[in-house]
Motif scaffolding. Structure first.
Motif, short mmCIF file in Angstrom:
data_model
loop_
_atom_site.label_atom_id
_atom_site.label_comp_id
_atom_site.label_asym_id
_atom_site.label_seq_id
_atom_site.Cartn_x
_atom_site.Cartn_y
_atom_site.Cartn_z
N HIS A 290 0.82 -1.21 0.00
CA HIS A 290 0.00 0.00 0.00
C HIS A 290 0.86 1.26 0.00
CE1 HIS A 290 -3.97 -1.78 0.16
NE2 HIS A 290 -3.54 -2.65 1.05
N LEU A 291 2.01 1.21 0.65
CA LEU A 291 2.94 2.34 0.54
C LEU A 291 3.36 2.55 -0.92
CD1 LEU A 291 5.23 1.71 3.65
CD2 LEU A 291 3.76 3.72 3.30
N ARG A 292 3.75 1.46 -1.56
CA ARG A 292 4.20 1.53 -2.96
C ARG A 292 3.08 2.05 -3.86
NH1 ARG A 292 7.79 1.92 -6.43
NH2 ARG A 292 9.09 0.24 -7.20
N ARG A 293 1.89 1.55 -3.62
CA ARG A 293 0.73 1.88 -4.46
C ARG A 293 0.34 3.34 -4.34
NH1 ARG A 293 -4.98 0.83 -3.60
NH2 ARG A 293 -6.04 0.44 -5.59
N THR A 294 0.63 3.96 -3.19
CA THR A 294 0.24 5.36 -2.99
C THR A 294 1.39 6.33 -3.22
OG1 THR A 294 0.60 5.08 -0.61
CG2 THR A 294 -1.64 4.81 -1.40
N GLY A 295 2.48 5.84 -3.84
CA GLY A 295 3.52 6.76 -4.29
C GLY A 295 4.81 6.77 -3.49
N PHE A 296 4.90 6.00 -2.42
CA PHE A 296 6.15 5.91 -1.68
C PHE A 296 7.13 5.01 -2.43
CE2 PHE A 296 3.10 7.20 1.46
CZ PHE A 296 3.81 7.95 2.39
N ARG B 92 -3.05 4.70 5.08
CA ARG B 92 -3.92 5.88 5.02
C ARG B 92 -3.71 6.77 6.25
NH1 ARG B 92 -7.41 1.89 3.01
NH2 ARG B 92 -8.43 1.60 5.04
N GLY B 93 -3.58 6.14 7.42
CA GLY B 93 -3.32 6.91 8.62
C GLY B 93 -1.99 7.62 8.59
N ILE B 94 -0.97 6.96 8.07
CA ILE B 94 0.36 7.56 7.98
C ILE B 94 0.36 8.73 7.01
CG2 ILE B 94 2.69 7.12 7.11
CD1 ILE B 94 2.47 4.34 8.48
N LYS B 95 -0.33 8.58 5.89
CA LYS B 95 -0.38 9.69 4.93
C LYS B 95 -1.03 10.92 5.57
CE LYS B 95 -1.26 9.10 0.58
NZ LYS B 95 0.00 9.50 -0.06
N ARG B 96 -2.09 10.70 6.35
CA ARG B 96 -2.72 11.84 7.04
C ARG B 96 -1.75 12.48 8.03
NH1 ARG B 96 -7.25 8.31 6.99
NH2 ARG B 96 -6.77 7.61 9.13
N LEU B 97 -1.04 11.65 8.78
CA LEU B 97 -0.08 12.16 9.76
C LEU B 97 1.00 12.98 9.09
CD1 LEU B 97 1.13 12.08 12.71
CD2 LEU B 97 2.45 10.11 11.90
N LEU B 98 1.58 12.47 8.01
CA LEU B 98 2.66 13.17 7.32
C LEU B 98 2.15 14.47 6.70
CD1 LEU B 98 4.62 10.24 5.61
CD2 LEU B 98 4.95 11.26 7.88
N ALA B 99 0.91 14.45 6.22
CA ALA B 99 0.34 15.68 5.64
C ALA B 99 0.17 16.75 6.71
CB ALA B 99 -0.99 15.37 4.98
N GLU B 100 -0.22 16.33 7.92
CA GLU B 100 -0.36 17.28 9.03
C GLU B 100 0.99 17.88 9.42
OE1 GLU B 100 -2.18 14.97 12.01
OE2 GLU B 100 -4.13 14.85 11.00
#
Length: 359
Positions: A24-30, A345-353
């Motif tokens: 899921h990390l790979r799939r979302t651009g990491f 999904r939770g990590i992406k929200r955290l990093l965006a914050e």
């Protein structure tokens, strides 16, 4: 920190849960190596499956669910599950270019500078903004303690050390534990052993029908409340019951699966109950399950007074940088897949914050 490598996310463990998170990390651009790293202490792909006993064939596996994005098809049900699933995991890592680093032992995770986590390993340190912990349970076999255990003159071993049925030929074996492993061990050992005795703390519960996706979701829901309360998680399998297949029916009919209540003490030549019953034994096989392998997180002080790590979804309540997959409600193959996506999904929200411009 000069020699410390920096990434956005570290994934610890490359079993079902860790690979799902990495996918899921790979799939979302990491990007692996640049944005995230997967660290695994095992010698090769396969997670805990690679260590399973050779007679646990793929056809006997209880509730194996495919990894996200790539089905496991055409597997020979008569081949050892350790071979089938290790090959599948290896192909999965290659297909999605996950670049798992192994063998790497994680020795501790603690707070580092600039709000990052410092992951200390046998192959150097990593500084990360978020962590997916997917270390499972295989490394922490649970050995109950009983009076007289140290006096036993025979052989004691745990499911994690089970070598297959041949080693028990001609021996008197006591199998402890009411899970799937215990019944499988008994059914394999009984034709070769001089005698077998099955003991469990609670009467076993058997269920009819397949362990499908709906059954898996129902089991996950039963476990979830414990981790919300910060209690040590029970295994998902502990609430699903035992599958009632043809082999189990035969074992019940011929007396192999004749369950006895837990003994009260161990003596040099066997086990005893307080009512005077005595069973002689050469071997005690502890099929008593596993506990979550999370000791490396101890420096972060995540444990609640109840003894567990309080988790909402996959996020550790005490530290939102930490996501636990394969823990509690996600400690099943289908649960691990879903948890991997939820954690990302939770990590992406955290990093965006933390860094909205970069996000």
């Amino acid at each position: 920190m000069n020699n410390t490598r920096e990434v956005e996310v570290v994934v610890i463990g490359a079993g079902q849960a860790g690979l799902a998170g990495a996918y899921h990390l790979r799939r979302t651009g990491f990007e692996p190596d640049r944005d995230f790293a997967v660290l695994d202490h095992s010698p090769g792909p396969g997670g805990a499956w690679q260590f399973r006993w050779p007679t646990l064939t793929y056809g006997k596996v209880h509730g194996m669910h495919a990894l996200p994005g790539m089905e496991l098809t055409g597997a020979d049900p008569t081949r050892p599950s350790s071979e089938v699933i290790s090959e599948y995991f290896a192909a999965y890592e290659e297909t999605f270019d996950l670049r798992v680093r192994r063998p790497v032992d994680v020795r501790g995770v603690r707070n580092g500078p600039d709000g990052r986590l410092l992951v200390e390993t046998s192959d150097g340190d990593w500084a990360t903004r978020a962590l997916i912990n997917a270390t499972g349970t295989w490394d922490r076999p649970f050995w109950p303690r009983y009076p007289g255990q140290e006096t036993f003159g025979g052989w004691q071993l745990h499911t994690a050390q089970y070598p297959g049925p041949e080693r028990f030929a001609g021996l008197r074996v006591v199998v402890v534990g009411g899970g799937t492993s215990g019944t499988q061990h008994l059914l394999e050992i009984a034709p070769r052993a001089a005698a077998t005795t099955w003991v469990t703390r609670r009467p076993p519960v058997f269920h009819e029908g397949p362990f499908d996706e709906n059954a898996g979701r129902a089991a996950v829901a039963l476990v979830e409340e414990r981790v919300r309360q910060g209690l040590p998680p029970k295994s998902v399998v502990s609430v699903t019951g035992l599958p009632l297949n043809d082999a189990v029916r035969q074992g019940l009919a011929d007396g192999t699966l004749d369950r006895h209540p837990m003994f009260d003490r161990i003596v040099p030549d066997g086990v005893e109950w307080s009512d005077g019953r005595h069973v002689p034994a050469d071997v005690i096989l502890w099929a008593t399950g596993f506990r979550a392998a999370v000791d490396h997180l101890a420096p972060l002080r995540l444990r609640e007074p109840g003894g567990g790590i309080r988790v909402e979804g996959t996020r550790a309540v005490a530290d939102p940088r930490i996501h636990l997959v394969g823990y509690g409600p996600s400690a099943s193959t289908i649960g691990a897949n879903r948890a991997g996506g939820a954690a990302v999904r939770g990590i992406k929200r955290l990093l965006a914050e933390q860094d909205p411009v970069a996000a």
